[in-house]
Write an enzyme that holds these catalytic residues in place. Structure first.
Site, PDB file in Angstrom:
ATOM      1  CG  ASP A 229       1.028  -1.731   6.741  1.00 41.38           C
ATOM      2  OD1 ASP A 229       1.472  -2.053   7.512  1.00 41.38           O
ATOM      3  OD2 ASP A 229       0.920  -0.175   7.863  1.00 41.38           O
TER       4      ASP A 229
ATOM      5  CG  HIS B 232       4.113  -2.944  10.537  1.00 42.10           C
ATOM      6  ND1 HIS B 232       3.066  -2.633  11.334  1.00 42.10           N
ATOM      7  CD2 HIS B 232       4.544  -1.893   9.642  1.00 42.10           C
ATOM      8  CE1 HIS B 232       3.044  -0.948  10.884  1.00 42.10           C
ATOM      9  NE2 HIS B 232       4.046  -0.691   9.424  1.00 42.10           N
TER      10      HIS B 232
ATOM     11  CG  ASP C  53       5.170   2.517   7.174  1.00 39.94           C
ATOM     12  OD1 ASP C  53       4.191   2.589   6.452  1.00 39.94           O
ATOM     13  OD2 ASP C  53       4.911   1.879   7.939  1.00 39.94           O
ATOM     14  CG  HIS C  54       4.453  -0.113   4.065  1.00 43.19           C
ATOM     15  ND1 HIS C  54       4.221  -1.417   4.787  1.00 43.19           N
ATOM     16  CD2 HIS C  54       4.443   0.561   5.168  1.00 43.19           C
ATOM     17  CE1 HIS C  54       3.897  -1.833   5.727  1.00 43.19           C
ATOM     18  NE2 HIS C  54       3.757  -0.242   5.462  1.00 43.19           N
TER      19      HIS C  54
ATOM     20  CG  HIS D 206      -0.340   0.388   2.546  1.00 42.79           C
ATOM     21  ND1 HIS D 206       0.599  -0.835   2.641  1.00 42.79           N
ATOM     22  CD2 HIS D 206      -0.060   0.752   3.313  1.00 42.79           C
ATOM     23  CE1 HIS D 206       1.000  -0.405   4.231  1.00 42.79           C
ATOM     24  NE2 HIS D 206       0.306   0.643   4.683  1.00 42.79           N
TER      25      HIS D 206
ATOM     26  CG  HIS E 298       0.131   4.574   5.183  1.00 44.52           C
ATOM     27  ND1 HIS E 298      -0.652   3.567   5.497  1.00 44.52           N
ATOM     28  CD2 HIS E 298      -0.979   4.846   4.564  1.00 44.52           C
ATOM     29  CE1 HIS E 298      -1.730   3.817   5.994  1.00 44.52           C
ATOM     30  NE2 HIS E 298      -2.167   5.503   5.722  1.00 44.52           N
TER      31      HIS E 298
ATOM     32  CG  HIS F 256      -3.684  -0.247   6.572  1.00 43.38           C
ATOM     33  ND1 HIS F 256      -3.636  -0.109   7.798  1.00 43.38           N
ATOM     34  CD2 HIS F 256      -3.336   0.402   5.633  1.00 43.38           C
ATOM     35  CE1 HIS F 256      -2.537   0.460   8.076  1.00 43.38           C
ATOM     36  NE2 HIS F 256      -1.972   0.848   6.647  1.00 43.38           N
TER      37      HIS F 256
HETATM   38 ZN   LIG Z   1       3.021  -0.053   7.781  1.00 44.33          ZN
HETATM   39 ZN   LIG Z   2      -0.188   1.368   6.622  1.00 41.47          ZN
END
Ligand SMILES: [Zn+2]
Ligand SMILES: [Zn+2]
Length: 307
Positions: free
Chosen positions: A211, A269, A66-67, A62, A64, A140
């Site tokens: 996530d 995570h 941090d990914h 996805h 976000h 998510h």
């Molecule tokens: Zn994340």
């Molecule tokens: Zn996320």
């Protein structure tokens, strides 16, 4: 042959010196596949045993940060490394628009073909002669896809003694029998593959699930997995908070592994607020004993049971 998992980033939200943000490398028979590409993934790769030149495809769960924030840098460096081979990138809707924008702004100018594939429905998203990768929607705060690498079953073990006893001459007939073809001997007798092959050998299934808060999709994806890599942003006992934020606890991950019949669970995570892994393991192992918690550069070799 086995599959090697190398965890490049195991923290949630933002990178810290202890845990980088999400990325997991899967190394199989000389080929490298990345799942998520958080910031600094390429530095983590450089510090690990992995060669970036072996990279074949990247799967993004996805959008976000941090990914995905490590993707432009990683692709840029592949160009500087004189990559010419095409690179597949699979991710949610918006991937093509993002890559186009990076190109238009000259942030990316890949010297090789980037083949982008947007996941719009569950199913197979990547085909390889020996396995496929399939995707299922997770639950998510934004559109998110979990991925499973599913190896094809291989033919059973070849019974050399049995073949000799049946009078199959050493040579090309062995190969034909191993490929599942019947052969006719000089004396007119037919030997069938099942006469000289053991039962088919099951391939491995590796699942990457982050996530997500607990959902039917995660369980479906993790069904009979050899290894389930599942997010555990929180340890346990704080399910309400975790679910409100679209995340899972270690206990949720364990319940998913148990319900899906997975063989091993790896937690990743991890919220950067928690420095001690024991509390995650305590919650998870009370439900699913065969659980480990990943840290950056953790390597896991997954062997086939019948090799
Ligand atoms: Zn994340
Ligand atoms: Zn996320």
């Amino acid at each position: 042959m086995s599959i090697q998992l190398v965890f490049l980033g195991t923290g949630s939200g933002k990178p810290t010196p202890q845990r980088n943000v999400s990325s997991m490398a899967l190394f199989r028979d000389g080929e490298l596949f990345l799942f998520d590409c958080g910031e600094s993934t390429q530095i983590q790769m450089a510090k690990s045993v992995l060669r970036p030149g072996a990279l074949k495809a990247i799967f993004l769960t996805h959008f976000h940060g941090d990914h995905v924030n490590g993707l432009p840098g990683l692709v840029g460096s592949q160009t500087l490394n004189q990559r010419h081979e095409a690179l597949d990138i699979v991710g949610p809707r918006g991937l093509k628009r993002w890559l186009k924008c990076l190109r238009e702004l000259n942030i990316l100018w890949p010297g090789f073909q980037v083949r982008s594939h947007e996941v719009t429905e569950p199913g197979i998203v990547f085909e390889h002669p020996e396995f496929h990768i399939e995707s299922v929607a997770l639950k998510h705060r934004i559109e998110t896809w979990g991925y499973a690498l599913v190896e094809r079953d291989r033919p059973g073990r070849f019974d050399l003694e049995g073949a000799r006893a049946l009078g199959v001459p050493h040579g090309p007939m062995y190969g034909r029998l191993q490929r599942g073809e019947a052969v006719t001997l000089e004396d007119g007798r037919t030997v069938l593959p099942q006469d000289v092959l053991g039962p088919p050998r099951a391939g491995l299934k590796i699942v990457y699930c982050t996530d997500t808060s607990p959902c039917a999709g995660a369980i479906e994806l993790a069904r009979n997995a050899d290894v389930l890599v599942h997010e555990a942003t929180y340890p346990g006992g704080d399910e309400r908070l975790a679910h409100e934020r679209g995340h899972s606890t270690a206990a949720d991950a364990a319940r998913c592994a148990l319900e899906a019949g997975a063989k091993k669970l790896v937690l990743t995570h991890i919220s950067q607020k928690y420095v001690r892994p024991d509390i995650f393991l305590e919650h998870a192992r009370a439900i699913f004993p065969n659980t480990v918690i990943a840290q950056d550069f953790f390597e896991l070799e997954v062997k086939r049971r019948d090799d």
